[in-house]
Design a protein around this motif. Structure first.
Motif, PDB file in Angstrom:
ATOM      1  N   TYR A  16       0.773  -0.951  -0.003  1.00 58.16           N
ATOM      2  CA  TYR A  16       0.104  -0.093  -0.064  1.00 58.16           C
ATOM      3  C   TYR A  16       0.859   1.091   0.020  1.00 58.16           C
ATOM      4  O   TYR A  16       0.553   2.241  -0.722  1.00 58.16           O
ATOM      5  N   HIS A  17       1.944   1.244   0.652  1.00 59.07           N
ATOM      6  CA  HIS A  17       3.093   2.150   0.830  1.00 59.07           C
ATOM      7  C   HIS A  17       4.390   1.737  -0.221  1.00 59.07           C
ATOM      8  O   HIS A  17       4.933   1.081   0.438  1.00 59.07           O
ATOM      9  N   GLY A  18       4.346   2.248  -1.204  1.00 58.42           N
ATOM     10  CA  GLY A  18       5.352   2.054  -1.895  1.00 58.42           C
ATOM     11  C   GLY A  18       5.322   1.311  -3.347  1.00 58.42           C
ATOM     12  O   GLY A  18       6.233   1.047  -4.248  1.00 58.42           O
ATOM     13  N   ASN A  19       3.930   0.773  -3.489  1.00 55.42           N
ATOM     14  CA  ASN A  19       3.748   0.112  -4.707  1.00 55.42           C
ATOM     15  C   ASN A  19       4.382  -1.315  -5.080  1.00 55.42           C
ATOM     16  O   ASN A  19       4.098  -2.083  -4.228  1.00 55.42           O
ATOM     17  N   MET A  20       4.893  -1.593  -6.146  1.00 48.23           N
ATOM     18  CA  MET A  20       5.170  -2.960  -6.580  1.00 48.23           C
ATOM     19  C   MET A  20       6.531  -3.559  -6.340  1.00 48.23           C
ATOM     20  O   MET A  20       7.311  -2.831  -6.968  1.00 48.23           O
ATOM     21  N   TYR A  21       6.682  -4.584  -5.851  1.00 48.68           N
ATOM     22  CA  TYR A  21       8.075  -5.134  -5.602  1.00 48.68           C
ATOM     23  C   TYR A  21       8.193  -6.219  -6.598  1.00 48.68           C
ATOM     24  O   TYR A  21       7.579  -7.459  -6.253  1.00 48.68           O
ATOM     25  N   SER A  22       9.245  -6.431  -7.379  1.00 52.90           N
ATOM     26  CA  SER A  22       9.138  -7.318  -8.404  1.00 52.90           C
ATOM     27  C   SER A  22      10.521  -8.087  -8.416  1.00 52.90           C
ATOM     28  O   SER A  22      10.942  -8.904  -9.163  1.00 52.90           O
ATOM     29  N   GLY A  23      11.519  -7.922  -7.369  1.00 49.96           N
ATOM     30  CA  GLY A  23      12.799  -8.503  -7.140  1.00 49.96           C
ATOM     31  C   GLY A  23      12.581  -9.699  -6.509  1.00 49.96           C
ATOM     32  O   GLY A  23      11.485 -10.645  -6.730  1.00 49.96           O
ATOM     33  N   PRO A  24      13.765 -10.337  -5.955  1.00 47.34           N
ATOM     34  CA  PRO A  24      13.955 -11.627  -5.390  1.00 47.34           C
ATOM     35  C   PRO A  24      13.267 -11.577  -4.129  1.00 47.34           C
ATOM     36  O   PRO A  24      13.867 -11.309  -2.913  1.00 47.34           O
ATOM     37  N   VAL A  25      11.888 -12.006  -4.214  1.00 47.62           N
ATOM     38  CA  VAL A  25      10.852 -11.727  -2.859  1.00 47.62           C
ATOM     39  C   VAL A  25      11.312 -12.502  -1.863  1.00 47.62           C
ATOM     40  O   VAL A  25      11.479 -12.038  -0.758  1.00 47.62           O
ATOM     41  N   LYS A  26      11.522 -13.891  -2.081  1.00 52.83           N
ATOM     42  CA  LYS A  26      11.663 -14.831  -0.769  1.00 52.83           C
ATOM     43  C   LYS A  26      13.085 -14.374  -0.258  1.00 52.83           C
ATOM     44  O   LYS A  26      13.314 -14.144   0.928  1.00 52.83           O
ATOM     45  N   GLU A  27      14.254 -13.906  -0.962  1.00 48.51           N
ATOM     46  CA  GLU A  27      15.580 -13.426  -0.324  1.00 48.51           C
ATOM     47  C   GLU A  27      15.253 -12.485   0.517  1.00 48.51           C
ATOM     48  O   GLU A  27      15.932 -12.040   1.513  1.00 48.51           O
ATOM     49  N   GLU A  28      14.399 -11.260  -0.223  1.00 47.58           N
ATOM     50  CA  GLU A  28      14.257 -10.058   0.417  1.00 47.58           C
ATOM     51  C   GLU A  28      13.667 -10.163   1.803  1.00 47.58           C
ATOM     52  O   GLU A  28      13.969  -9.848   2.924  1.00 47.58           O
ATOM     53  N   LEU A  29      12.699 -11.322   1.939  1.00 47.67           N
ATOM     54  CA  LEU A  29      11.859 -11.628   3.152  1.00 47.67           C
ATOM     55  C   LEU A  29      12.868 -12.390   4.010  1.00 47.67           C
ATOM     56  O   LEU A  29      12.725 -11.825   5.162  1.00 47.67           O
ATOM     57  N   ALA A  30      13.697 -12.959   3.611  1.00 44.41           N
ATOM     58  CA  ALA A  30      14.588 -13.751   4.508  1.00 44.41           C
ATOM     59  C   ALA A  30      15.450 -12.894   5.002  1.00 44.41           C
ATOM     60  O   ALA A  30      15.850 -12.974   6.291  1.00 44.41           O
ATOM     61  N   ARG A  31      15.852 -11.774   4.149  1.00 45.86           N
ATOM     62  CA  ARG A  31      16.877 -10.665   4.702  1.00 45.86           C
ATOM     63  C   ARG A  31      16.175 -10.032   5.838  1.00 45.86           C
ATOM     64  O   ARG A  31      16.751  -9.661   6.920  1.00 45.86           O
ATOM     65  N   ILE A  32      14.963  -9.493   5.831  1.00 41.97           N
ATOM     66  CA  ILE A  32      14.174  -8.805   6.743  1.00 41.97           C
ATOM     67  C   ILE A  32      14.097  -9.616   7.947  1.00 41.97           C
ATOM     68  O   ILE A  32      14.545  -9.225   9.105  1.00 41.97           O
TER      69      ILE A  32
END
Length: 244
Positions: free
Chosen positions: A221-237
């Motif tokens: 909702y804040h930031g629009n669309m993310y199309s990068g490496p989703v799983k890797e980014e979530l693992a980083r968080i």
């Protein structure tokens, strides 16, 4: 494939401009709108729908991710413009959206204001008064984790930011409409703003749950669309949180 459009709508808050991204999902019966913007944005939503070839009259349902003011703000006005709209939310959000219970965001603000002084306190009190003016609207039905709204559109319970926050999974597109369960900052996925996350542990459990959905994209909702490496980014968080 499910037809959908992520809308981009700007709200001038005076001290800054906020760009939000509700989503419109088309099925055979009309448009399902996911979230309803700030107060006084019904015209903006109507214009955004017109750009995708729709109208408020086409909306069959408005699904609320949660009860914050920038998500339910124009709900009542949209319902007035089209009384046939069904309002849906997670079970734990319904009483806050309808006004049967006091907004948790308002209670948080009132408590936080006790710690402020000077200009900060004045700003905080103005914000609390603003939250008190948000118009409420009855919820017609509640949805639960893994319910289907229509073919291929599944409710995903993502509590933490608020107790009953929900996201929507568009299965064929491997796309999650995440509401405020996540955000995008500087082009990267980020956890929801900790200042406004009511249960940080639950929020991280929701990030873990999202990581396991095998997604290709996430719309925030804040930031629009993310199309990068989703799983890797979530693992980083999640790793950053565990190591904090």
């Amino acid at each position: 494939m499910t037809a959908y459009t992520v809308l981009s709508i700007t709200k001038d808050l005076g001290f800054t401009k906020s760009v939000i991204h509700p989503a419109a999902i088309r099925d055979e019966s009309g448009i399902i709108l996911f979230d309803a913007g700030y107060p006084d944005q019904a015209d903006d939503i109507e214009q955004a729908l017109a750009e995708m070839g729709g109208t408020v009259a086409d909306i069959t349902a408005i699904v609320l991710s949660h009860h914050d003011h920038d998500h339910i703000g124009s709900l009542a006005e949209l319902k007035r413009r089209n009384p046939k709209i069904r309002v849906l939310s997670g079970a734990k959000e319904a009483d806050y959206i309808s006004g049967k219970k006091t907004s948790l965001r308002l209670l948080q603000a009132l408590e936080y204001n006790k710690t402020l002084t000077g200009d900060e306190k004045e700003f905080g009190e103005r914000f609390a008064r603003y939250l008190e003016t948000v118009e409420h609207c009855p919820v017609d039905d509640v949805v639960h984790d893994r319910d289907y709204l229509c073919d291929g559109v599944k409710v995903i319970g993502t509590p933490g930011h608020t107790p009953g926050h929900i996201s929507l999974l568009l299965e064929e597109e491997k796309l999650l409409l995440a509401g405020d369960a996540l955000a995008i900052e500087n082009g990267k996925l980020a956890k929801a703003n900790p200042k406004f996350t009511l249960d940080k542990e639950e929020a991280l459990k929701s990030v873990e749950k999202i990581k396991n959905l095998n997604l290709e994209r996430i719309s925030c909702y804040h930031g629009n669309m993310y199309s990068g490496p989703v799983k890797e980014e979530l693992a980083r968080i999640l790793a950053e949180e565990r190591n904090a």
